[in-house]
Design a protein around this motif. Structure first.
Motif, PDB file in Angstrom:
ATOM      1  N   GLU A  37       0.808  -1.219   0.000  1.00 35.67           N
ATOM      2  CA  GLU A  37       0.000   0.000   0.000  1.00 35.67           C
ATOM      3  C   GLU A  37       0.846   1.275   0.000  1.00 35.67           C
ATOM      4  O   GLU A  37       0.326   2.364  -0.272  1.00 35.67           O
ATOM      5  CB  GLU A  37      -0.942   0.011   1.212  1.00 35.67           C
ATOM      6  CG  GLU A  37      -0.258   0.076   2.557  1.00 35.67           C
ATOM      7  CD  GLU A  37       0.333  -1.262   3.027  1.00 35.67           C
ATOM      8  OE1 GLU A  37       1.063  -1.251   4.036  1.00 35.67           O
ATOM      9  OE2 GLU A  37       0.061  -2.290   2.377  1.00 35.67           O
ATOM     10  N   SER A  38       2.128   1.161   0.270  1.00 30.75           N
ATOM     11  CA  SER A  38       2.987   2.349   0.295  1.00 30.75           C
ATOM     12  C   SER A  38       3.457   2.774  -1.095  1.00 30.75           C
ATOM     13  O   SER A  38       4.083   3.821  -1.235  1.00 30.75           O
ATOM     14  CB  SER A  38       4.209   2.098   1.191  1.00 30.75           C
ATOM     15  OG  SER A  38       5.033   1.085   0.646  1.00 30.75           O
ATOM     16  N   TYR A  39       3.150   1.975  -2.110  1.00 28.86           N
ATOM     17  CA  TYR A  39       3.602   2.288  -3.463  1.00 28.86           C
ATOM     18  C   TYR A  39       2.466   2.879  -4.299  1.00 28.86           C
ATOM     19  O   TYR A  39       1.295   2.607  -4.061  1.00 28.86           O
ATOM     20  CB  TYR A  39       4.157   1.032  -4.143  1.00 28.86           C
ATOM     21  CG  TYR A  39       5.381   0.500  -3.441  1.00 28.86           C
ATOM     22  CD1 TYR A  39       6.596   1.180  -3.509  1.00 28.86           C
ATOM     23  CD2 TYR A  39       5.328  -0.664  -2.687  1.00 28.86           C
ATOM     24  CE1 TYR A  39       7.722   0.705  -2.843  1.00 28.86           C
ATOM     25  CE2 TYR A  39       6.445  -1.151  -2.024  1.00 28.86           C
ATOM     26  CZ  TYR A  39       7.638  -0.463  -2.108  1.00 28.86           C
ATOM     27  OH  TYR A  39       8.745  -0.930  -1.445  1.00 28.86           O
ATOM     28  N   ARG A  40       2.846   3.652  -5.302  1.00 30.84           N
ATOM     29  CA  ARG A  40       1.900   4.337  -6.180  1.00 30.84           C
ATOM     30  C   ARG A  40       1.038   3.363  -6.968  1.00 30.84           C
ATOM     31  O   ARG A  40       1.488   2.306  -7.382  1.00 30.84           O
ATOM     32  CB  ARG A  40       2.672   5.233  -7.149  1.00 30.84           C
ATOM     33  CG  ARG A  40       3.381   6.413  -6.493  1.00 30.84           C
ATOM     34  CD  ARG A  40       2.615   7.675  -6.689  1.00 30.84           C
ATOM     35  NE  ARG A  40       2.339   7.916  -8.088  1.00 30.84           N
ATOM     36  CZ  ARG A  40       3.232   8.408  -8.948  1.00 30.84           C
ATOM     37  NH1 ARG A  40       4.459   8.726  -8.536  1.00 30.84           N
ATOM     38  NH2 ARG A  40       2.892   8.602 -10.218  1.00 30.84           N
ATOM     39  N   GLN A  41      -0.192   3.752  -7.238  1.00 28.86           N
ATOM     40  CA  GLN A  41      -1.154   2.905  -7.942  1.00 28.86           C
ATOM     41  C   GLN A  41      -0.664   2.495  -9.327  1.00 28.86           C
ATOM     42  O   GLN A  41      -0.895   1.376  -9.772  1.00 28.86           O
ATOM     43  CB  GLN A  41      -2.488   3.641  -8.060  1.00 28.86           C
ATOM     44  CG  GLN A  41      -3.610   2.816  -8.676  1.00 28.86           C
ATOM     45  CD  GLN A  41      -4.077   1.690  -7.763  1.00 28.86           C
ATOM     46  OE1 GLN A  41      -4.082   1.847  -6.554  1.00 28.86           O
ATOM     47  NE2 GLN A  41      -4.471   0.567  -8.351  1.00 28.86           N
ATOM     48  N   SER A  42       0.032   3.386 -10.029  1.00 28.07           N
ATOM     49  CA  SER A  42       0.410   3.105 -11.417  1.00 28.07           C
ATOM     50  C   SER A  42       1.594   2.155 -11.550  1.00 28.07           C
ATOM     51  O   SER A  42       1.835   1.629 -12.636  1.00 28.07           O
ATOM     52  CB  SER A  42       0.712   4.408 -12.169  1.00 28.07           C
ATOM     53  OG  SER A  42       1.739   5.115 -11.517  1.00 28.07           O
TER      54      SER A  42
END
Length: 197
Positions: free
Chosen positions: A150-155
């Protein structure tokens, strides 16, 4: 003349990804401008010149699974001896994790700056715009538990998570479809460079 330039640029870019995936390091270096100070490659794991990118690619090539870039040059903007090429790129990677295989699929755009050097097109830059990605188990592999996803960007969250497992710190400000401002800023820089004498 424009059609010939587009064909030459298309060949250069498809070849650049192919030789990188197949470990042809001399040919990878030859695709870029001979002066490394004129080059910049910014990816999830590298932000620097072509020489650093080649050496880093060599190290990753020996430790990662098979990675294939399907690249489709889609738009060519040419201004004399300068060009910007915008490509679709789809990356497939088969990666071993905890004794099982997983398939990582990443969809992105690649932007290249190109320049004529001694009557041949050479690459100056490579910068991605991330769109979305997916990490899936290859049967009979179990669904992977990914702590901190969850700490990483959606893209680019699954790709970033995988890269981070190798101890590489992933930047959280890479251009991506989940951040329109980052995309416009990158495209704007390329337009400005192309239109500057």
């Amino acid at each position: 003349m424009t059609i010939l330039a587009e064909v030459e640029l298309q060949s250069l870019i498809i070849r650049e990804r192919f030789v990188r995936d197949t470990g042809q390091w001399v040919k990878l270096r030859e695709a870029y401008h001979p002066d490394p100070s004129r080059t910049r490659i910014r990816t999830m794991w590298h932000d620097g010149d072509i020489d650093g990118f080649v050496s880093g690619s060599q190290k990753l090539h020996t430790t990662s699974g098979a990675i294939i870039h399907h690249v489709v040059p889609a738009e060519y903007k040419i201004n004399g001896c300068k060009a910007v090429v915008d490509c679709w790129c789809f990356i497939n990677a088969r990666l071993p994790i905890h004794g099982h295989d997983y398939e990582l699929k990443t969809s992105l755009r690649l932007l290249y700056r190109c320049e004529k050097f001694e009557n041949q097109w050479k690459l100056l830059t490579l910068e991605p715009i991330y769109i979305h990605d997916l990490l899936a188990p290859v049967p009979p592999a179990p669904i992977l538990k990914m702590k901190g996803l969850e700490s990483y960007r959606q893209s680019y969250r699954f790709t970033a998570w995988m890269v981070a497992q190798r101890g590489i710190v992933v930047a959280n400000d890479l251009p991506g479809e989940d951040d329109a401002k980052s995309v416009e800023e990158l495209l704007g820089r390329h337009r400005e460079w192309l239109n500057t004498a």
